[in-house]
Design an enzyme around this catalytic site. Sequence first.
Site, PDB file in Angstrom:
ATOM      1  N   LYS A   1     -10.937  -4.241  -3.410  1.00 37.97           N
ATOM      2  CA  LYS A   1     -11.749  -3.039  -3.616  1.00 37.97           C
ATOM      3  C   LYS A   1     -11.035  -2.061  -4.538  1.00 37.97           C
ATOM      4  CE  LYS A   1     -13.484  -3.669   1.041  1.00 37.97           C
ATOM      5  NZ  LYS A   1     -13.151  -3.508   2.451  1.00 37.97           N
TER       6      LYS A   1
ATOM      7  N   LYS B   1      -5.265 -10.809  -6.040  1.00 37.20           N
ATOM      8  CA  LYS B   1      -6.480 -11.101  -5.263  1.00 37.20           C
ATOM      9  C   LYS B   1      -7.586 -10.106  -5.620  1.00 37.20           C
ATOM     10  CE  LYS B   1      -5.532  -8.298  -1.270  1.00 37.20           C
ATOM     11  NZ  LYS B   1      -5.315  -8.038   0.094  1.00 37.20           N
TER      12      LYS B   1
ATOM     13  N   LYS C   1       0.812  -1.217   0.000  1.00 37.99           N
ATOM     14  CA  LYS C   1       0.000   0.000   0.000  1.00 37.99           C
ATOM     15  C   LYS C   1       0.850   1.275   0.000  1.00 37.99           C
ATOM     16  CE  LYS C   1      -4.336  -1.795   1.578  1.00 37.99           C
ATOM     17  NZ  LYS C   1      -5.426  -1.810   2.520  1.00 37.99           N
TER      18      LYS C   1
END
Length: 327
Positions: free
Chosen positions: A195, A192, A111
């Site tokens: 969102k 994966k 991230k």
Amino acid sequence: MTRVFSGIQPTGEVHLGNLLGALRNWVRDQHTADSLYCVVDLHALTVPQDPVELRSTTRQLAQLLLAVGIDPAVATLFVQSHVDEHTGLAWIMECTAAVGELRRMTQFKDKSDGASFVSGGLFTYPALMAADILLYDTDHVPVGDDQRQHLELTRDLAIRFNNRYGDTFIVPEATIPPVGARIMDLQQPTRKMSKSADSPQGTIGVLEDLGAVAKKIKRAVTDTDNEVRFDTDAKPGVSNLLSILGACTDRDPASLADDYTQYGPLKADAADAVCAVLEPIQARYAELDADPGAVDDILSGGAAKARAVAGPTLARAREALGLLPAR
Ligand code: TYM
């Protein structure tokens, strides 16, 4: 009685990975364990949020958890920021964790990589997560595979604190489902489902129109050799469809593969199975729409129950540390 705790962030729409990797197991566990489920809004603050949107997605997520089957008569459903003890224990966990441990977290690396702004909270995020879990004397934490490393850190922090200051925390275990723990993106099956996917075609929203859901599954990326076999390395797209179908029908993906010789029928069955799982959830969500006040009442009752458990645990940790009690 066994204690179960888990959490989900109110960011973006809830997708099929969240449902099959975690939420369905929350519903199952609530009948056999003392279960607490939390909308972790403080975790969402690790990146800037639009205030109006955050407030509404937090309530909507609670509504969705009820629609999925969380029953406030048996489980405790609450919002993280309603229980101050989470931030109280998070600081203690930050002081228990080493910088090197936090730096090794793959989620932090993913991230923060290339981000123009990396908050301090994004770095210490796993300490808040450890606090969430340890506050409730949790035995089991039902999560998807991507949370495995955070759970390992939580265990390490509990053990370290107990060794330094005496037995204070239960050392929790992750419960990761054998099927559905890592649902992949339908367009990029080596990533994966998430969102923040590049293309919405790869992600299935739990509240998405069922016609659109079926289309996305039928257009899922597979490969050209047309052999149905469960092999996540060599055949990630086909294996993902088998995992989705297996998770929705409670069957083993590898043995399901024997039922198919072509991709078309596998995709059609996967689409039907997903729609059959989503349809009743969407119907219950629409029913709950009629009474938003009911959701707020449930969250308020949940926070009171959560505080009653979290308060004594935080007091115990403070006492163990030698913090002078307030009079
Ligand atoms: P979050 O909000 O990203 O995801 C919620 C749950 O969904 C699972 N999940 C998946 N499972 C299978 N396939 C996927 N593609 C997939 N994507 C997500 C996650 O593993 C998770 O179980 N850090 C946590 C929230 C959290 C938490 C906690 C969880 C905060 N405190 C304490 C457990 C206990 C997170 O961001 O989950």
